[in-house]
Design a protein around this motif. Structure first.
Motif, PDB file in Angstrom:
ATOM      1  N   GLU A 159       0.757   7.593  -6.275  1.00 50.59           N
ATOM      2  CA  GLU A 159      -0.287   8.612  -6.237  1.00 50.59           C
ATOM      3  C   GLU A 159       0.279   9.986  -5.889  1.00 50.59           C
ATOM      4  O   GLU A 159      -0.228  11.013  -6.349  1.00 50.59           O
ATOM      5  CB  GLU A 159      -1.356   8.216  -5.209  1.00 50.59           C
ATOM      6  N   THR A 173       4.104  -2.919  -8.638  1.00 51.56           N
ATOM      7  CA  THR A 173       4.349  -3.606  -7.373  1.00 51.56           C
ATOM      8  C   THR A 173       4.629  -5.089  -7.596  1.00 51.56           C
ATOM      9  O   THR A 173       3.987  -5.739  -8.414  1.00 51.56           O
ATOM     10  CB  THR A 173       3.136  -3.477  -6.433  1.00 51.56           C
ATOM     11  N   ASP A 186       1.240  -6.755  -8.827  1.00 48.20           N
ATOM     12  CA  ASP A 186       1.368  -6.782 -10.282  1.00 48.20           C
ATOM     13  C   ASP A 186       2.196  -7.970 -10.759  1.00 48.20           C
ATOM     14  O   ASP A 186       2.076  -8.409 -11.902  1.00 48.20           O
ATOM     15  CB  ASP A 186       2.014  -5.490 -10.787  1.00 48.20           C
ATOM     16  N   ARG A 214       0.837  -1.206   0.000  1.00 41.33           N
ATOM     17  CA  ARG A 214       0.000   0.000   0.000  1.00 41.33           C
ATOM     18  C   ARG A 214       0.872   1.257   0.000  1.00 41.33           C
ATOM     19  O   ARG A 214       0.518   2.268  -0.630  1.00 41.33           O
ATOM     20  CB  ARG A 214      -0.955  -0.014   1.199  1.00 41.33           C
ATOM     21  N   LEU A 226      -3.211  -5.412  -5.098  1.00 40.89           N
ATOM     22  CA  LEU A 226      -1.938  -4.831  -4.673  1.00 40.89           C
ATOM     23  C   LEU A 226      -0.727  -5.462  -5.350  1.00 40.89           C
ATOM     24  O   LEU A 226       0.394  -5.007  -5.128  1.00 40.89           O
ATOM     25  CB  LEU A 226      -1.789  -4.967  -3.148  1.00 40.89           C
ATOM     26  N   ARG A 251       1.931   1.744  -3.593  1.00 38.23           N
ATOM     27  CA  ARG A 251       0.847   2.318  -4.385  1.00 38.23           C
ATOM     28  C   ARG A 251       0.690   3.812  -4.087  1.00 38.23           C
ATOM     29  O   ARG A 251       0.455   4.616  -4.991  1.00 38.23           O
ATOM     30  CB  ARG A 251      -0.459   1.588  -4.087  1.00 38.23           C
TER      31      ARG A 251
END
Length: 400
Positions: free
Chosen positions: A155, A163, A201, A148, A199, A151
């Motif tokens: 942002e 990720t 990839d 998180r 969460l 991520r």
């Protein structure tokens, strides 16, 4: 009409080598490359930026980092300089587990705050895409916090974050002596839950004597396959565990490190199209003496990417440009190979070759603008950052 025209520059498209275009221009519309060609043929645009004879390349891609973590391990660095080996330190409770303890102590906000300076250093050098691994939590809640935090970085800053779940990085103390049980926890608890939350990839593992066996790693890869997630692997860094061939058999995106890579591993990677991710920072920092088999990889046609491996224990490196220089100076990559390694081949190592990595019409407009005389200058200098501006998703921002 296009949105932005970058004119009066030179382009290294990184398509088929450098892909040089002199006295050229590039137009952007809706965040994507809309046109490339001679400056005098440029289409009309709402805005124009005069590059002043500077060079445009694809935005750089750091395709292997552990940049989200707590603490540092300068004490271990000093111990190694006093004669301790990496494996000695790990067996005494240091190494990865020292960072696990520091990372578990931080919440998401603290992890982000600790990581932002490292990420900003990379972005100032033209990085527009960044892979971030977990693997310092080694428990469901801690791994989730790391991912998180990764991520959130994407942002907060103008960077695309990819990720990677690295739950099979080390054996946590609560599973001491029970590595198979821990792998079951990775496969049956952590990975499915984190994937369901969007969460993850890609999935990675550390296949090594001080990590996990070939068979244990295969279990992780098989679970990733059932979830539709691509795999990659820390392989053949300290010893040859057959990891490169294993990840290739699973259609892996990349095998990373590879100092101890065998001919069989090279052949398997070549057949599968698996990218070799070279990490000269760790080689330099650990004072290793066995180089990855660069010449054999080159002959076999295996794409070679270059990354920082930014991590607190073996490569606290936050300069992708320095990694380029190391790859050339220590391992004799050519400057063209090195630059391909942080653009086109790095994109392939993340499975994003259709989106980024070359200056191609239709691809995402992630670019870097450089005050250099020729593309080789990006690998030539040490400690110099010639990045003048970055275009991320079609938005121009100056550096400095």
């Amino acid at each position: 009409m296009t949105d932005l025209l970058l004119s009066n520059g030179h382009l290294a498209t990184m398509d088929n080598g450098y892909g040089l275009l002199h006295d050229a221009a590039l137009a952007i519309k809706d965040g994507r490359i809309a046109w490339i060609g001679a400056r005098h043929d440029a289409p009309p645009a709402a805005h124009e930026h005069d590059c002043g004879g500077a060079w445009l390349t694809p935005g750089l891609i750091d395709c292997h980092t552990h940049i989200v973590h707590g603490g540092n391990r300068s004490d271990e660095w000093e111990a190694r300089l006093n004669g301790a080996s990496y494996e000695d330190i790990a067996r005494q409770g240091g190494g990865i587990m020292a960072t696990v303890r520091a990372t578990r102590a931080l919440d998401i906000d603290a992890l982000v705050a600790a990581s932002l300076p490292r990420v900003k250093a990379l972005l100032a050098e033209g990085v527009t895409t960044l892979e971030i691994k977990s693997g310092y939590g080694l428990a469901p809640d801690a791994e989730e916090r790391m991912l998180r935090a990764a991520r959130r970085i994407g942002e907060l800053l103008p960077v695309r974050v990819v990720t990677t779940f690295l739950g099979a990085h080390a054996l946590p103390p609560e599973f001491a002596g029970r590595p198979d049980d821990y792998i079951s926890n990775v496969c049956d608890v952590m990975l499915p839950a984190l994937a369901e939350q969007g969460l993850v990839d890609a999935v990675d593992a550390f296949c090594e004597r001080i990590g996990f066996t070939n068979a244990q790693t295969a279990r992780v890869f098989e679970k990733a396959g059932t979830l539709g997630l691509p795999v990659k692997l820390h392989a053949e860094q300290l010893s040859d565990q057959g990891g490169a061939a294993l990840v290739a058999r699973h259609g892996g995106l990349s095998a990373d490190h590879l100092e101890q890579l065998s001919e069989e591993g090279i052949a398997a990677m070549a057949r599968a199209g698996t990218v070799a991710v070279l990490l000269p920072g760790a080689y330099y920092y650990l004072r290793e003496t066995v180089m990855p088999p660069i010449a054999a990889l080159r002959v076999a046609g295996v794409p070679m990417a270059v990354a920082t491996d930014c991590n607190p224990g073996t490569s606290p490196l936050t300069s992708l440009l320095l990694a380029l220089n190391m790859a050339c100076t220590l391992w004799r990559l050519t400057p063209q190979e090195a630059l391909l390694g942080v653009t086109a081949h790095a994109a392939r190592a993340l499975g994003l070759q259709d989106e980024i990595g070359t200056l191609t019409v239709g691809k995402r407009a992630d670019l870097a603008l450089w005050n250099i005389a020729r593309p080789a200058d990006l690998a030539y200098a040490m400690g110099l950052n010639p990045c003048r501006a970055v275009i991320h998703g079609g938005v121009l921002r100056t550096i400095g």
